[in-house]
Design an enzyme around this catalytic site. Structure first.
Site, short mmCIF file in Angstrom:
data_model
loop_
_atom_site.label_atom_id
_atom_site.label_comp_id
_atom_site.label_asym_id
_atom_site.label_seq_id
_atom_site.Cartn_x
_atom_site.Cartn_y
_atom_site.Cartn_z
CB THR A 182 -0.96 0.03 1.20
OG1 THR A 182 -0.22 -0.18 2.41
CG2 THR A 182 -2.03 -1.03 1.08
CB ILE B 108 -0.42 -11.01 -7.36
CG1 ILE B 108 -1.43 -9.85 -7.32
CG2 ILE B 108 -0.99 -12.22 -6.62
CD1 ILE B 108 -2.77 -10.16 -7.97
CG ASP B 109 3.01 -6.19 -5.56
OD1 ASP B 109 4.15 -6.67 -5.35
OD2 ASP B 109 2.27 -5.80 -4.64
CG HIS C 39 -2.45 -15.47 -2.86
ND1 HIS C 39 -2.78 -14.53 -1.89
CD2 HIS C 39 -2.75 -16.67 -2.31
CE1 HIS C 39 -3.25 -15.14 -0.82
NE2 HIS C 39 -3.24 -16.44 -1.05
CB CYS D 45 -2.17 -23.15 -29.64
SG CYS D 45 -2.51 -22.69 -27.92
#
Length: 243
Positions: free
Chosen positions: A25, A102-103, A118, A154
């Site tokens: 944050t 997840i950053d 995560h 694909c």
């Protein structure tokens, strides 16, 4: 700088850091549960629904639209907490960072042993052939057709390598995190409410000397801690003379 924390770090030879959204944050990345967090914003569906595997399967275009707008961040840089942890690793004190974020900011700061419980927005893979793509590929799909990113090899859907609701955590990552925490003499828990399981359950593997909790709000682990600091984590970890 907190003298009591520095004293613990000075005698630690095997420290592990376990962190959550509060670590980022201070880099301008909003968390989920605070007053201004994602869960308090108004959307067509609750965020936990829009970030679920079921929603990804049944409302794929809408999932990607929400994901691009709310989970991909721009311009965020490591803050004092990320930088201090990287320095502690270089000094041989911090053996691992276990993160719910997840950053990718821990790696951007220089930390090398990082277990991302995560996943990461920076990794994206084709669900059909497995080819990996950078985060820019997901963003660029916004202006193409239905906005769903598709593999250039694909044609399979390119999915972010993040753990959605209803999905299990990666077993190898969990095993690595458990092993690191079990071997630690000091565990610093920072920027997390310890409300998300199974990640929060990792604390039960700690058998070391000092548990330090750094979080603005009280957590379930406070009563077990050697030291509790109710302040921003960057402020707590910042060293004099360093950013």
């Amino acid at each position: 700088m907190v003298p009591a924390l520095e004293a613990i770090l000075a005698k630690s030879k095997n420290m592990v850091f376990f962190g959550g959204a509060g670590v980022s944050t201070e880099s301008g990345i909003p968390d989920f549960r605070s007053v201004d967090g994602l869960y308090h914003q108004k959307f067509r569906y609750p965020p936990e629904v829009m970030l679920s595997h079921s929603f990804y399967e049944t409302h794929t275009a809408e999932f990607f639209d929400f994901y691009r707008n709310k989970l991909i961040v721009h311009g965020a840089k490591p803050n004092a907490a990320h930088l201090r942890l990287a320095r502690l690793e270089r000094q041989g004190v911090c053996k691992a960072v276990v993160t719910q974020n997840i950053d990718g900011l821990h790696q951007a700061a220089g930390s090398r042993t990082v277990y991302e419980l995560h996943g990461s927005t920076l990794r994206n893979y084709c669900t059909r052939c497995g080819k990996f793509y950078p985060v820019e590929f997901i963003e660029q799909a916004a202006g193409q057709g239905d906005g769903i990113p598709r593999c250039t090899e694909c044609g399979g859907i390119v999915k972010p390598d993040v753990v959605l609701y209803e999905e299990g955590l990666d077993e190898q990552t969990m095993e690595n995190a458990v092993r690191a925490i079990a071997a630690a003499d000091t565990l610093i828990v920072g920027g997390t409410s310890l409300a998300v399981y199974p990640a929060a359950g990792l604390l039960r593997y700690f058998r070391g000397d000092d548990l330090v909790v750094i979080n603005k709000q009280p957590t379930p682990a406070d009563s077990m801690a050697t030291l509790v600091l109710n302040q921003p984590i960057g402020q707590a970890l910042r060293e004099e003379g360093n950013p």
